[in-house]
Scaffold this motif. Sequence first.
Motif, PDB file in Angstrom:
ATOM      1  N   ALA A  60      -2.031  -0.269  -1.206  1.00  0.00           N
ATOM      2  CA  ALA A  60      -2.189   1.058  -1.817  1.00  0.00           C
ATOM      3  C   ALA A  60      -2.883   2.028  -0.875  1.00  0.00           C
ATOM      4  O   ALA A  60      -2.513   3.206  -0.790  1.00  0.00           O
ATOM      5  CB  ALA A  60      -2.980   0.925  -3.118  1.00  0.00           C
ATOM      6  N   SER A  63      -0.427   3.239   1.657  1.00  0.00           N
ATOM      7  CA  SER A  63       0.536   4.186   1.090  1.00  0.00           C
ATOM      8  C   SER A  63      -0.098   5.557   0.893  1.00  0.00           C
ATOM      9  O   SER A  63       0.573   6.585   1.041  1.00  0.00           O
ATOM     10  CB  SER A  63       1.113   3.653  -0.226  1.00  0.00           C
ATOM     11  OG  SER A  63       0.126   3.550  -1.227  1.00  0.00           O
ATOM     12  N   ARG A  64      -1.396   5.596   0.581  1.00  0.00           N
ATOM     13  CA  ARG A  64      -2.092   6.887   0.501  1.00  0.00           C
ATOM     14  C   ARG A  64      -2.110   7.572   1.862  1.00  0.00           C
ATOM     15  O   ARG A  64      -1.947   8.792   1.963  1.00  0.00           O
ATOM     16  CB  ARG A  64      -3.521   6.689  -0.009  1.00  0.00           C
ATOM     17  CG  ARG A  64      -3.619   6.307  -1.473  1.00  0.00           C
ATOM     18  CD  ARG A  64      -5.074   6.289  -1.922  1.00  0.00           C
ATOM     19  NE  ARG A  64      -5.229   5.799  -3.289  1.00  0.00           N
ATOM     20  CZ  ARG A  64      -6.379   5.775  -3.945  1.00  0.00           C
ATOM     21  NH1 ARG A  64      -7.488   6.199  -3.349  1.00  0.00           N
ATOM     22  NH2 ARG A  64      -6.442   5.322  -5.193  1.00  0.00           N
ATOM     23  N   ASP A  67       1.288   8.915   2.569  1.00  0.00           N
ATOM     24  CA  ASP A  67       1.493  10.114   1.748  1.00  0.00           C
ATOM     25  C   ASP A  67       0.807  11.314   2.389  1.00  0.00           C
ATOM     26  O   ASP A  67       1.370  12.410   2.452  1.00  0.00           O
ATOM     27  CB  ASP A  67       0.955   9.868   0.338  1.00  0.00           C
ATOM     28  CG  ASP A  67       1.323  10.984  -0.623  1.00  0.00           C
ATOM     29  OD1 ASP A  67       2.483  11.443  -0.592  1.00  0.00           O
ATOM     30  OD2 ASP A  67       0.446  11.416  -1.393  1.00  0.00           O
ATOM     31  N   TRP A  72       5.516   9.390   2.666  1.00  0.00           N
ATOM     32  CA  TRP A  72       5.598   8.411   1.585  1.00  0.00           C
ATOM     33  C   TRP A  72       6.689   8.762   0.576  1.00  0.00           C
ATOM     34  O   TRP A  72       7.387   7.872   0.067  1.00  0.00           O
ATOM     35  CB  TRP A  72       4.248   8.258   0.894  1.00  0.00           C
ATOM     36  CG  TRP A  72       4.248   7.196  -0.170  1.00  0.00           C
ATOM     37  CD1 TRP A  72       4.029   7.361  -1.514  1.00  0.00           C
ATOM     38  CD2 TRP A  72       4.468   5.785   0.013  1.00  0.00           C
ATOM     39  NE1 TRP A  72       4.111   6.156  -2.173  1.00  0.00           N
ATOM     40  CE2 TRP A  72       4.371   5.178  -1.262  1.00  0.00           C
ATOM     41  CE3 TRP A  72       4.732   4.996   1.111  1.00  0.00           C
ATOM     42  CZ2 TRP A  72       4.541   3.803  -1.444  1.00  0.00           C
ATOM     43  CZ3 TRP A  72       4.908   3.625   0.933  1.00  0.00           C
ATOM     44  CH2 TRP A  72       4.800   3.049  -0.333  1.00  0.00           C
ATOM     45  N   PRO A  81       7.491  -1.616  -6.060  1.00  0.00           N
ATOM     46  CA  PRO A  81       6.091  -1.885  -6.406  1.00  0.00           C
ATOM     47  C   PRO A  81       5.883  -3.346  -6.782  1.00  0.00           C
ATOM     48  O   PRO A  81       6.755  -3.976  -7.397  1.00  0.00           O
ATOM     49  CB  PRO A  81       5.829  -0.961  -7.603  1.00  0.00           C
ATOM     50  CG  PRO A  81       7.172  -0.617  -8.147  1.00  0.00           C
ATOM     51  CD  PRO A  81       8.135  -0.692  -7.004  1.00  0.00           C
ATOM     52  N   GLU A 106      -2.179  -3.175 -10.528  1.00  0.00           N
ATOM     53  CA  GLU A 106      -2.624  -1.797 -10.389  1.00  0.00           C
ATOM     54  C   GLU A 106      -4.082  -1.724  -9.956  1.00  0.00           C
ATOM     55  O   GLU A 106      -4.924  -2.460 -10.444  1.00  0.00           O
ATOM     56  CB  GLU A 106      -2.440  -1.034 -11.697  1.00  0.00           C
ATOM     57  CG  GLU A 106      -0.987  -0.799 -12.078  1.00  0.00           C
ATOM     58  CD  GLU A 106      -0.840   0.100 -13.295  1.00  0.00           C
ATOM     59  OE1 GLU A 106       0.249   0.648 -13.469  1.00  0.00           O
ATOM     60  OE2 GLU A 106      -1.815   0.242 -14.053  1.00  0.00           O
ATOM     61  N   THR A 108      -5.532   1.596  -9.724  1.00  0.00           N
ATOM     62  CA  THR A 108      -5.825   2.634 -10.714  1.00  0.00           C
ATOM     63  C   THR A 108      -4.558   2.802 -11.544  1.00  0.00           C
ATOM     64  O   THR A 108      -3.485   2.308 -11.174  1.00  0.00           O
ATOM     65  CB  THR A 108      -6.193   3.970 -10.052  1.00  0.00           C
ATOM     66  OG1 THR A 108      -5.098   4.399  -9.215  1.00  0.00           O
ATOM     67  CG2 THR A 108      -7.447   3.820  -9.187  1.00  0.00           C
ATOM     68  N   GLU A 111      -0.929   3.203 -10.112  1.00  0.00           N
ATOM     69  CA  GLU A 111      -0.898   2.948  -8.667  1.00  0.00           C
ATOM     70  C   GLU A 111      -0.905   1.438  -8.410  1.00  0.00           C
ATOM     71  O   GLU A 111      -1.938   0.799  -8.510  1.00  0.00           O
ATOM     72  CB  GLU A 111      -2.097   3.590  -7.966  1.00  0.00           C
ATOM     73  CG  GLU A 111      -2.065   3.395  -6.457  1.00  0.00           C
ATOM     74  CD  GLU A 111      -3.277   3.989  -5.760  1.00  0.00           C
ATOM     75  OE1 GLU A 111      -3.106   4.563  -4.669  1.00  0.00           O
ATOM     76  OE2 GLU A 111      -4.391   3.879  -6.303  1.00  0.00           O
ATOM     77  N   HIS A 115       3.224  -2.153  -2.287  1.00  0.00           N
ATOM     78  CA  HIS A 115       4.675  -1.997  -2.382  1.00  0.00           C
ATOM     79  C   HIS A 115       5.320  -2.826  -1.273  1.00  0.00           C
ATOM     80  O   HIS A 115       4.741  -2.997  -0.198  1.00  0.00           O
ATOM     81  CB  HIS A 115       5.114  -0.542  -2.180  1.00  0.00           C
ATOM     82  CG  HIS A 115       4.817   0.375  -3.314  1.00  0.00           C
ATOM     83  ND1 HIS A 115       3.564   0.905  -3.546  1.00  0.00           N
ATOM     84  CD2 HIS A 115       5.635   0.898  -4.285  1.00  0.00           C
ATOM     85  CE1 HIS A 115       3.615   1.708  -4.602  1.00  0.00           C
ATOM     86  NE2 HIS A 115       4.856   1.720  -5.070  1.00  0.00           N
TER      87      HIS A 115
END
Length: 412
Positions: A60, A63-64, A67, A72, A81, A106, A108, A111, A115
């Motif tokens: 995660a 991926s942030r 992004d 992303w 996911p 998850e 959060t 999220e 992935h």
Amino acid sequence: MSAKAAAGTTYDVAIAGGGYVGLSLALALKSADPSMGVVVIDPKPMDILHKDPRASAIAAAASRMLDQLGIWQDILPSAQPINEMIVTDSKLRDAVRPVFLTFGGETTEGEPFAHMVPNGVMLPALYAAAKDRGVAFAAPDTAASFKSGPDSVSLSLASGAALEARLLVAADGVRSKLRDLAGIRTVHWDYGQSGIVTTVSHERPHEGRAEEHFLPAGPFAILPLPGNRSSLVWTEKTDDARRLVASDDFTFEMELERRFGHHLGTLQLAGPRNAYPLGLTLARDFVRPRFALAGDAAHGIHPIAGQGLNMGFKDVAALAEVLVTARRLGQDVGAFDVLERYQRWRRFDAFQMGVVTDVLNRLFSNDNDILRAARDFGLGLVERMPSLKTRFIKEAAGFAGPVPRLLTGEPI
């Protein structure tokens, strides 16, 4: 727009290696400071990146970062996911594999902690974005040698060309030639194992569930891909792995079925199969004057925890933050005191993860009944402690320890 690497130009940063780490570092630097001169050197033509048939687990936090770097949303339609993960521990001949540990998917709400992303999607996206931001490329070419001076590092390329930069970053893999040329020693040992990587299709949907089966020869990981497909990371003793990869499809699929099981129905190979030797390689130092290591060149670990690539992305986020901050303060990005900030940030974490994966592999890759009873008791204990499971999920998602800004989704 990007350009060919230009002789006579002194770049701020030269990056040897145009894989995930090299391209994402180049993109991060140019995104934060468009005036920074960045060149990427890679032995392969950059336009063949889409041909990589493998897939990678992207945490995660990573991926942030992707992004924040603006790619992303291009990757996400092709990503799967991971909604759940289960862990089993059994002998190969056991008819039933009891689940000792489960993780929700998850970090959060909304999220997933990771992935699965096809390499043939992610690498071209990184390259296109880096090219669009003005990163220069010397490819296909190789940094054959270099010499660090008081103000810059001089690179001699295999093509005969020469480049100058204030900093050279080696992101050229676990067998880094530049690391050796820099005189950086490593801690290394071979596990006598190889990881077989391939893709399979199956009759029933996986529902986004990842599975890790601890078998006597090593972990057997089933990682969900879009559709009724999964990516496999299958650990075997090296001689057995070579034999399996060289076998005919029928033999390979029979051995695969023994480990995979029948819970997803009929299996069929859906991609090439390759075996990669597994070992532990940790660089004793991550930096030298005007020189830094990143990614597998700094740390090559066992895939048992699925953290190898994500550790490389942590290197990227930390090094980019250190270099961009230094430049904004008017400091030399290749100065040793600047690079030591990066080393302090990343070296201990890399050594810690190396030790953890080494211990896990030695603990679980065996057929000792006493060790199996002890580790199964430990897995069951973790299953009954929500706070500890939450901590493990946080670690798997990449949010443990001091986290660079890019990994939280913030700009540098």
